[in-house]
Design an enzyme around this catalytic site. Structure first.
Site, PDB file in Angstrom:
ATOM      1  N   ASP A 157       0.874  -1.175   0.000  1.00 18.10           N
ATOM      2  CA  ASP A 157       0.000   0.000   0.000  1.00 18.10           C
ATOM      3  C   ASP A 157       0.907   1.219   0.000  1.00 18.10           C
ATOM      4  O   ASP A 157       1.677   1.422   0.936  1.00 18.10           O
ATOM      5  CB  ASP A 157      -0.885  -0.049   1.249  1.00 18.10           C
ATOM      6  CG  ASP A 157      -1.590   1.273   1.546  1.00 18.10           C
ATOM      7  OD1 ASP A 157      -1.631   2.139   0.654  1.00 18.10           O
ATOM      8  OD2 ASP A 157      -2.087   1.425   2.674  1.00 18.10           O
ATOM      9  N   GLU A 174      -3.690   4.128  -2.545  1.00 14.66           N
ATOM     10  CA  GLU A 174      -4.063   3.655  -1.211  1.00 14.66           C
ATOM     11  C   GLU A 174      -5.570   3.629  -1.026  1.00 14.66           C
ATOM     12  O   GLU A 174      -6.133   2.652  -0.502  1.00 14.66           O
ATOM     13  CB  GLU A 174      -3.443   4.541  -0.130  1.00 14.66           C
ATOM     14  CG  GLU A 174      -3.855   4.086   1.267  1.00 14.66           C
ATOM     15  CD  GLU A 174      -3.083   4.765   2.380  1.00 14.66           C
ATOM     16  OE1 GLU A 174      -2.710   4.054   3.326  1.00 14.66           O
ATOM     17  OE2 GLU A 174      -2.864   6.000   2.311  1.00 14.66           O
ATOM     18  N   GLU A 175      -6.240   4.689  -1.460  1.00 18.86           N
ATOM     19  CA  GLU A 175      -7.688   4.737  -1.314  1.00 18.86           C
ATOM     20  C   GLU A 175      -8.360   3.589  -2.072  1.00 18.86           C
ATOM     21  O   GLU A 175      -9.290   2.951  -1.572  1.00 18.86           O
ATOM     22  CB  GLU A 175      -8.222   6.084  -1.808  1.00 18.86           C
ATOM     23  CG  GLU A 175      -7.882   7.271  -0.926  1.00 18.86           C
ATOM     24  CD  GLU A 175      -6.472   7.809  -1.146  1.00 18.86           C
ATOM     25  OE1 GLU A 175      -5.951   8.512  -0.279  1.00 18.86           O
ATOM     26  OE2 GLU A 175      -5.883   7.496  -2.199  1.00 18.86           O
TER      27      GLU A 175
END
Length: 347
Positions: free
Chosen positions: A148, A167-168
């Site tokens: 991530d 990441e989202e």
């Protein structure tokens, strides 16, 4: 809005009940401090995500700790990619209710790793590990660690009214990871966050404003999430990322995640590049070196989709592996000749 109607019919009563039970039981969910582990049942994870959805969570306020600014989903009713974020959550909630056996699955483990024993990078005799380049996404690979490209505040803008980068996206397709934003303070320079046991609930298309949720039945890919935050070079002096200080920071950061995850195979890519301003060649070398130190007999996979120039780095790394052989040899060379397009000098 059709997705909301569907959501209320299938899931809302169970969410309310789960929140009530959670509040009544008053579980002791501690802050995730350095080198500690938190194990949560699927039911607790479902209840905590429900709390976030109903905006019943508040921002943590603990002396000497900084926590994410975003901690609930109030912005998800905005248009564009935020609505697609909401769909990802709705599918998670619906899946859990539709398939109640979900709640009997093994617990999820959240682990914060702080690097205590820093490797002697320059003198390391650990051999350089295997690697390969793939035209896929990080999360496409099974039974491995998934990197991530984290914000220093884990979760980035997953709960914000904007932002849907790497990441989202990872957290939206694996919503069980999102709750770590509630108990994880800002990561230090030698820290990483490891999440084991997560399931994937969504596929997707696009990125940022073009992100589109594709709901699926949850699947277990055997993946471990490895959250490591790269330095943000856009606000640093030009050339800073090529200094010894910056290189050692990134080596230690990625090593904490790779070592802490105990994964023999890691799936990653252009960590800290893009808007963070990281040099692709240098960041690829750093990840390969730190993974070699953590797991010399393993393999690290670099995913570049259709980026031909990125895939061409594989040929250069093969030459580096033959020439330098060990972690210490190549680290010495990098620290002595740090520069843009560093592979031109090394190989």
């Amino acid at each position: 809005m059709k997705c909301n109607e569907k959501f209320k019919i299938k899931t809302l009563p169970y969410m309310i009940e789960s929140v009530q039970l959670l509040l009544q039981s008053k579980p002791q969910i501690q802050l995730l401090l350095s080198n500690t582990t938190l194990t949560l049942s699927r039911q607790n994870v479902f209840s905590l995500l429900s709390l976030m959805y109903f905006e019943l969570t508040i921002q943590q306020s603990v002396q000497n700790f900084k926590f994410p600014q975003y901690f609930n989903f109030s912005t998800y009713y905005m248009q564009g990619s935020q609505l697609e974020k909401l769909k990802c959550l709705i599918n998670y909630f619906n899946q859990c209710v539709e398939y109640p056996e979900y709640f009997n699955l093994p617990d999820i483990v959240y682990k914060r790793v702080q690097l205590i024993d820093i490797p002697n990078w320059i003198n390391s005799q650990i051999p350089l590990s295997g690697f390969k380049f793939e035209k896929q996404k990080n999360e496409d690979h099974l039974n491995c660690g998934i990197v991530d490209f984290s914000d220093r505040f884990f979760g980035g803008k997953v709960a914000a009214g904007r932002g849907c980068a790497q990441e989202e996206v990872l957290l939206l397709i694996n919503p069980e990871a999102i709750i770590a934003t509630l108990f994880t303070s800002q990561l230090g320079d030698k820290e990483s966050l490891i999440i084991q046991g997560i399931l994937q609930f969504n596929e997707y298309r696009g990125y940022e404003d073009s992100f589109t949720c594709i709901p699926i039945k949850y699947i277990n890919k055997g993946q471990t999430l490895i959250a490591i935050d790269a330095l943000y070079f856009a606000t640093k002096p030009q050339g800073y990322q090529f200094t010894q200080e910056a290189i050692l920071r990134e080596l230690n950061k990625s090593y904490s995640g790779f070592k802490g995850s105990q994964q023999q195979v890691i799936s990653t890519g252009k960590w800290g590049c893009g808007i963070y301003g990281g040099d692709k060649q240098l960041k690829t070398l750093i990840q390969w070196i730190s993974f070699s130190q953590a797991c010399p007999d393993g393999n690290i996979i670099f995913n570049g989709l259709d980026d031909k120039a990125y895939h061409d780095l594989g040929k250069r790394l093969e030459l580096c592996k033959k020439r330098y052989q060990t972690v210490g040899n190549i680290v010495k060379e990098i620290l002595n000749s740090s520069q843009k397009n560093i592979l031109d000098k090394l190989c």
